[in-house]
Design an enzyme around this catalytic site. Structure first.
Site, PDB file in Angstrom:
ATOM      1  N   HIS A  54       0.808  -0.967  -0.065  1.00 24.64           N
ATOM      2  CA  HIS A  54      -0.091  -0.011  -0.074  1.00 24.64           C
ATOM      3  C   HIS A  54       0.642   1.121  -0.159  1.00 24.64           C
ATOM      4  O   HIS A  54       2.068   1.333  -0.006  1.00 24.64           O
ATOM      5  CB  HIS A  54      -0.976   0.214   1.202  1.00 24.64           C
ATOM      6  CG  HIS A  54      -0.457   0.074   2.555  1.00 24.64           C
ATOM      7  ND1 HIS A  54       0.228   0.973   2.999  1.00 24.64           N
ATOM      8  CD2 HIS A  54      -0.339  -0.981   3.595  1.00 24.64           C
ATOM      9  CE1 HIS A  54       0.691   0.638   4.172  1.00 24.64           C
ATOM     10  NE2 HIS A  54       0.456  -0.558   4.434  1.00 24.64           N
ATOM     11  N   HIS A  74       3.734   1.755   2.314  1.00 21.80           N
ATOM     12  CA  HIS A  74       5.381   0.879   1.887  1.00 21.80           C
ATOM     13  C   HIS A  74       5.959   1.711   0.880  1.00 21.80           C
ATOM     14  O   HIS A  74       7.140   2.338   0.946  1.00 21.80           O
ATOM     15  CB  HIS A  74       5.036  -0.530   1.231  1.00 21.80           C
ATOM     16  CG  HIS A  74       4.355  -1.094   2.296  1.00 21.80           C
ATOM     17  ND1 HIS A  74       3.071  -1.884   2.245  1.00 21.80           N
ATOM     18  CD2 HIS A  74       4.760  -1.760   3.601  1.00 21.80           C
ATOM     19  CE1 HIS A  74       2.957  -2.625   3.161  1.00 21.80           C
ATOM     20  NE2 HIS A  74       3.581  -2.642   4.003  1.00 21.80           N
ATOM     21  N   CYS A 134       0.289 -10.904  19.323  1.00 23.63           N
ATOM     22  CA  CYS A 134      -0.869 -10.334  18.054  1.00 23.63           C
ATOM     23  C   CYS A 134       0.080 -11.098  16.857  1.00 23.63           C
ATOM     24  O   CYS A 134       1.169 -11.014  16.486  1.00 23.63           O
ATOM     25  CB  CYS A 134      -0.287  -8.833  17.863  1.00 23.63           C
ATOM     26  SG  CYS A 134      -1.081  -8.473  16.281  1.00 23.63           S
ATOM     27  N   CYS A 186       1.369  -8.453  13.970  1.00 28.85           N
ATOM     28  CA  CYS A 186       2.705  -8.075  14.573  1.00 28.85           C
ATOM     29  C   CYS A 186       3.892  -9.083  14.725  1.00 28.85           C
ATOM     30  O   CYS A 186       5.013  -8.677  14.572  1.00 28.85           O
ATOM     31  CB  CYS A 186       2.758  -7.216  15.933  1.00 28.85           C
ATOM     32  SG  CYS A 186       1.665  -5.696  15.906  1.00 28.85           S
ATOM     33  N   CYS A 233      -4.964  -5.541  19.945  1.00 30.44           N
ATOM     34  CA  CYS A 233      -3.672  -5.067  19.407  1.00 30.44           C
ATOM     35  C   CYS A 233      -3.571  -3.579  19.533  1.00 30.44           C
ATOM     36  O   CYS A 233      -4.463  -2.894  18.808  1.00 30.44           O
ATOM     37  CB  CYS A 233      -2.936  -5.615  18.309  1.00 30.44           C
ATOM     38  SG  CYS A 233      -1.641  -4.965  17.303  1.00 30.44           S
ATOM     39  N   HIS A 285      -3.167  -3.003  15.243  1.00 32.92           N
ATOM     40  CA  HIS A 285      -3.946  -3.651  14.470  1.00 32.92           C
ATOM     41  C   HIS A 285      -5.444  -3.837  14.653  1.00 32.92           C
ATOM     42  O   HIS A 285      -6.483  -4.084  14.253  1.00 32.92           O
ATOM     43  CB  HIS A 285      -3.333  -4.984  13.897  1.00 32.92           C
ATOM     44  CG  HIS A 285      -2.268  -5.099  13.228  1.00 32.92           C
ATOM     45  ND1 HIS A 285      -1.056  -5.160  13.831  1.00 32.92           N
ATOM     46  CD2 HIS A 285      -1.761  -4.899  12.039  1.00 32.92           C
ATOM     47  CE1 HIS A 285       0.191  -5.398  12.928  1.00 32.92           C
ATOM     48  NE2 HIS A 285      -0.552  -5.127  11.836  1.00 32.92           N
ATOM     49  N   LYS A 295      -3.740   4.974  11.157  1.00 31.09           N
ATOM     50  CA  LYS A 295      -2.680   4.723  10.185  1.00 31.09           C
ATOM     51  C   LYS A 295      -3.148   3.759   9.020  1.00 31.09           C
ATOM     52  O   LYS A 295      -3.859   2.778   9.274  1.00 31.09           O
ATOM     53  CB  LYS A 295      -1.873   3.624  11.172  1.00 31.09           C
ATOM     54  CG  LYS A 295      -0.552   2.984  10.407  1.00 31.09           C
ATOM     55  CD  LYS A 295       0.247   2.028  11.095  1.00 31.09           C
ATOM     56  CE  LYS A 295       1.057   1.245   9.953  1.00 31.09           C
ATOM     57  NZ  LYS A 295       1.685  -0.143  10.634  1.00 31.09           N
ATOM     58  N   LYS A 318      -3.512  -2.542   6.068  1.00 33.31           N
ATOM     59  CA  LYS A 318      -4.400  -3.334   5.634  1.00 33.31           C
ATOM     60  C   LYS A 318      -5.519  -4.043   6.378  1.00 33.31           C
ATOM     61  O   LYS A 318      -6.463  -4.114   6.018  1.00 33.31           O
ATOM     62  CB  LYS A 318      -3.448  -4.764   4.732  1.00 33.31           C
ATOM     63  CG  LYS A 318      -2.617  -5.394   5.929  1.00 33.31           C
ATOM     64  CD  LYS A 318      -1.352  -5.643   5.211  1.00 33.31           C
ATOM     65  CE  LYS A 318      -0.155  -5.742   6.208  1.00 33.31           C
ATOM     66  NZ  LYS A 318       1.295  -5.588   5.927  1.00 33.31           N
TER      67      LYS A 318
HETATM   68  N1  MSP Z   1       8.378  -6.898   7.967  1.00 32.12           N
HETATM   69  C1  MSP Z   1       8.575  -5.785   9.094  1.00 32.12           C
HETATM   70  C2  MSP Z   1       9.927  -5.142   9.005  1.00 32.12           C
HETATM   71  C3  MSP Z   1      10.868  -5.943   9.066  1.00 32.12           C
HETATM   72  S1  MSP Z   1      12.471  -4.941   9.062  1.00 32.12           S
HETATM   73  C4  MSP Z   1      13.597  -5.904   9.177  1.00 32.12           C
HETATM   74  C5  MSP Z   1       7.407  -4.811   8.929  1.00 32.12           C
HETATM   75  N2  MSP Z   1       6.696  -4.906   7.484  1.00 32.12           N
HETATM   76  S2  MSP Z   1       5.542  -3.950   7.182  1.00 32.12           S
HETATM   77  O1  MSP Z   1       5.013  -4.402   5.800  1.00 32.12           O
HETATM   78  O2  MSP Z   1       4.524  -4.210   7.941  1.00 32.12           O
HETATM   79  O3  MSP Z   1       6.095  -2.549   7.359  1.00 32.12           O
HETATM   80  C6  MSP Z   1       7.041  -2.243   6.401  1.00 32.12           C
HETATM   81  C7  MSP Z   1       7.501  -0.804   6.581  1.00 32.12           C
HETATM   82  O4  MSP Z   1       6.519  -0.019   6.039  1.00 32.12           O
HETATM   83  C8  MSP Z   1       7.768  -0.575   8.037  1.00 32.12           C
HETATM   84  O5  MSP Z   1       8.822   0.591   8.013  1.00 32.12           O
HETATM   85  C9  MSP Z   1       6.335   0.335   8.450  1.00 32.12           C
HETATM   86  O6  MSP Z   1       6.520   1.125   9.361  1.00 32.12           O
HETATM   87  C10 MSP Z   1       6.180   1.024   7.032  1.00 32.12           C
HETATM   88  N3  MSP Z   1       4.653   1.176   7.046  1.00 32.12           N
HETATM   89  C11 MSP Z   1       3.569   0.294   7.011  1.00 32.12           C
HETATM   90  N4  MSP Z   1       2.607   1.209   6.912  1.00 32.12           N
HETATM   91  C12 MSP Z   1       2.631   2.342   6.908  1.00 32.12           C
HETATM   92  C13 MSP Z   1       2.090   3.750   6.841  1.00 32.12           C
HETATM   93  N5  MSP Z   1       0.730   3.533   6.992  1.00 32.12           N
HETATM   94  N6  MSP Z   1       2.695   4.661   6.692  1.00 32.12           N
HETATM   95  C14 MSP Z   1       4.075   4.840   6.564  1.00 32.12           C
HETATM   96  N7  MSP Z   1       4.799   3.669   6.819  1.00 32.12           N
HETATM   97  C15 MSP Z   1       4.185   2.653   6.974  1.00 32.12           C
HETATM   98  O7  MSP Z   1       7.061  -4.065   9.657  1.00 32.12           O
END
Ligand code: MSP
Length: 500
Positions: free
Chosen positions: A17, A20, A125, A128, A143, A146, A296, A299
């Site tokens: 999304h 990322h 969770c 997480c 959580c 989430h 935030k 998904k």
């Molecule tokens: N897999 C773990 C990270 C492991 S790093 C050794 C994870 N994955 S994640 O897909 O949930 O998130 C990946 C990155 O995207 C994280 O740095 C997370 O903070 C960022 N984001 C996820 N959702 C976000 C927003 N809504 N806004 C900005 N960044 C976000 O955590």
């Protein structure tokens, strides 16, 4: 100088999304900027594929975790390419070389005496992949991130002696006040450490989808340890036949979101200490993109903006610009299609796009398609003198939003300059010929200089524009506003940001 920069690696339990995309773009801006400055950059991104989040999502869809991981990893790779992210390697934690290295490093941690067997019980969770402590759990046993029900888990685990690193971590924070940035996140991490560290589970017995524990094959490593090590393992196999570890380790910047602060600022340095590896220089923490509901974007909350949709409508550079401009790095910011449109129309099309097309059109018309090779306006030039150094200093503090703002002020300055000088008026009188030439030399030069600075933000657009100005170079020293117009021949330019 070597500069190793990483993003977090994304879970493949769902599709990418915009959150990322935001992290990958910000990291890319910093990486591209450092490359412009001639540094030896290695930029890593990738996907986190083991653990409960992926195993559970696959089970819900009735497929093998591997199938889900393959499918979604492709989507993340495709997104990185569409975003024009200039990563040097894309790691997948299911890469066999990664798995072998994880075992190797963690076996060392075990042999160094930092691991023991115990029973873990707590609220967990599955999204997480983390146990929650009592004071963070939401009412109804949910959580905090989430907002889904937590499960009570109890199992025999291998534990990592995190508690024994308390003192060394406190010392690290005292000696390196910029280890975590911005400052409020440094404080948050330090107060977590100060509140007393508990040992954490290093393995899971119930789960099969993970890297096997070499000294106890009935367990797999807890996904976070496998995931964090990606930053280290990638260097050992990113280039076939070459080990890049000596060249790039330790990492200069880890860029992460604030929800994974604890793992990167507490667990990660402790794990590296336990494995006798050097520590990264900085962890940069960004905020969240918020959905229209002000929460935030995630998904599980169902409020996500699909990056591909924004890309289809506005294009890669517009999305990159929008996110860097609208969401101050380090803070949270709400995003939405309407806001993208506003930035597109008012700033990209009307300010930068228009400046580019006016400048090119006037040079074509009044000076025969050549940027005049005459002295530029020294008063105007002096307003650009300090700009490159300022931008570099601000980006060294990982603040792409502020740097973009500084650059954008000069885009606006150039538009005002067009109005002040009114070249179309000057063109009417032969007495003003010199002034007209000076004006167009200055506009051409100013536009070139700001475009070099904008290059990390909007690589494709600025390359097109610099090409049309007959000066394609994008190295950082080319961001200086020269005393002379370039004399280059310009070529036609399609609108950079067409009206939609
Ligand atoms: N897999 C773990 C990270 C492991 S790093 C050794 C994870 N994955 S994640 O897909 O949930 O998130 C990946 C990155 O995207 C994280 O740095 C997370 O903070 C960022 N984001 C996820 N959702 C976000 C927003 N809504 N806004 C900005 N960044 C976000 O955590």
């Amino acid at each position: 100088m070597s500069f190793y920069i990483t993003t977090a690696i994304d879970y493949v339990n769902a599709q990418p999304h915009l959150g990322h995309a935001y992290e990958k773009i910000s990291t890319d801006v910093l990486a591209r900027h450092k490359r412009q400055r001639g540094e030896d950059v290695f930029f890593l991104t990738g996907t986190d594929e083991h653990g409960e989040p992926v195993a559970d999502a696959a089970r819900d869809q009735g497929i093998e975790p591997r199938v889900l991981a393959d499918r979604n990893a492709e989507r993340f790779k495709k997104l990185a390419a569409r975003l024009n992210v200039s990563n040097d390697f894309f790691i997948r934690t299911t890469d066999p070389q990664h798995e072998t290295m994880v075992q190797e490093v963690l076996l060392r941690v075990y042999r160094n005496g930092h691991v023991y067997k115990g029973i873990y019980e707590g609220w967990y969770c599955p999204r997480c992949a983390d146990f929650k402590v009592e004071n963070e759990i939401l009412e109804g046993n949910l959580c905090p991130i989430h907002e889904i029900p937590l499960t009570r888990e109890s199992e025999e685990n291998w534990f990592f002696r995190l508690s024994s690193f308390q003192e060394r971590l406190v010392r690290l924070y005292a000696e390196q006040p910029d280890f975590v940035m911005p400052r409020h996140h440094y404080n948050e991490a330090l107060s977590f450490i100060d509140s007393g560290l508990q040992d954490v589970s290093l393995s899971r017995a119930k789960l099969k989808w993970g890297v096997q524990v070499p000294w106890d094959p009935s367990h797999v490593f807890y996904v976070w340890f496998d995931a964090l090590l990606n930053y280290y393992t990638a260097l050992t196999y990113a280039r076939a036949g070459e080990d890049l570890t000596a060249r790039y380790w330790p990492a200069t910047y880890h860029v992460i979101g604030k929800d994974i602060l604890k793992f990167h600022t507490v667990y990660w340095p402790a794990l590296l200490m336990a494995a006798e590896l050097d520590l990264p220089h900085h962890v940069f923490v960004h905020g969240f993109l918020l959905g229209a509901d002000g929460r935030k974007m995630s998904k599980s909350l169902g409020n996500v903006l699909d990056p591909f949709e924004v890309l289809d409508q506005f294009g890669t550079d517009a999305l990159r610009f929008y996110l860097m401009r609208d969401v101050p790095f380090g803070a949270d910011g709400a995003v939405g299609m309407a806001a993208v449109r506003t930035r597109y129309d008012t700033e990209l099309a009307n300010e930068y796009g228009n400046l580019a097309s006016r400048t090119i059109a006037m040079i074509a018309r009044y000076t025969n398609g050549h940027i005049p090779d005459v002295a530029t306006d020294s008063a105007l030039a002096s307003e650009f003198d300090v700009l490159p150094a300022e931008v570099a200093a601000v980006l060294d503090r990982a603040d792409p939003t502020r740097a973009l703002d500084l650059i954008w002020h000069r885009v606006r300055r150039l538009n005002r300059y067009v109005e002040e000088r009114s070249p179309w008026e000057l063109a009417r009188s032969p007495d003003d010929a010199d002034r007209l030439r000076e004006t167009l030399a200055s506009l051409g030069e100013g536009l070139r200089a700001v475009s070099v600075l904008l290059h990390p933000y909007m690589p494709e657009t600025t390359e097109r524009l610099l090409g049309a100005l007959g000066s394609p170079a994008t190295e950082f020293d080319r961001a200086l506003f020269a005393e002379h117009g370039s004399g280059a021949r310009i070529s036609p330019l399609e609108p950079l940001f067409p009206k939609q």
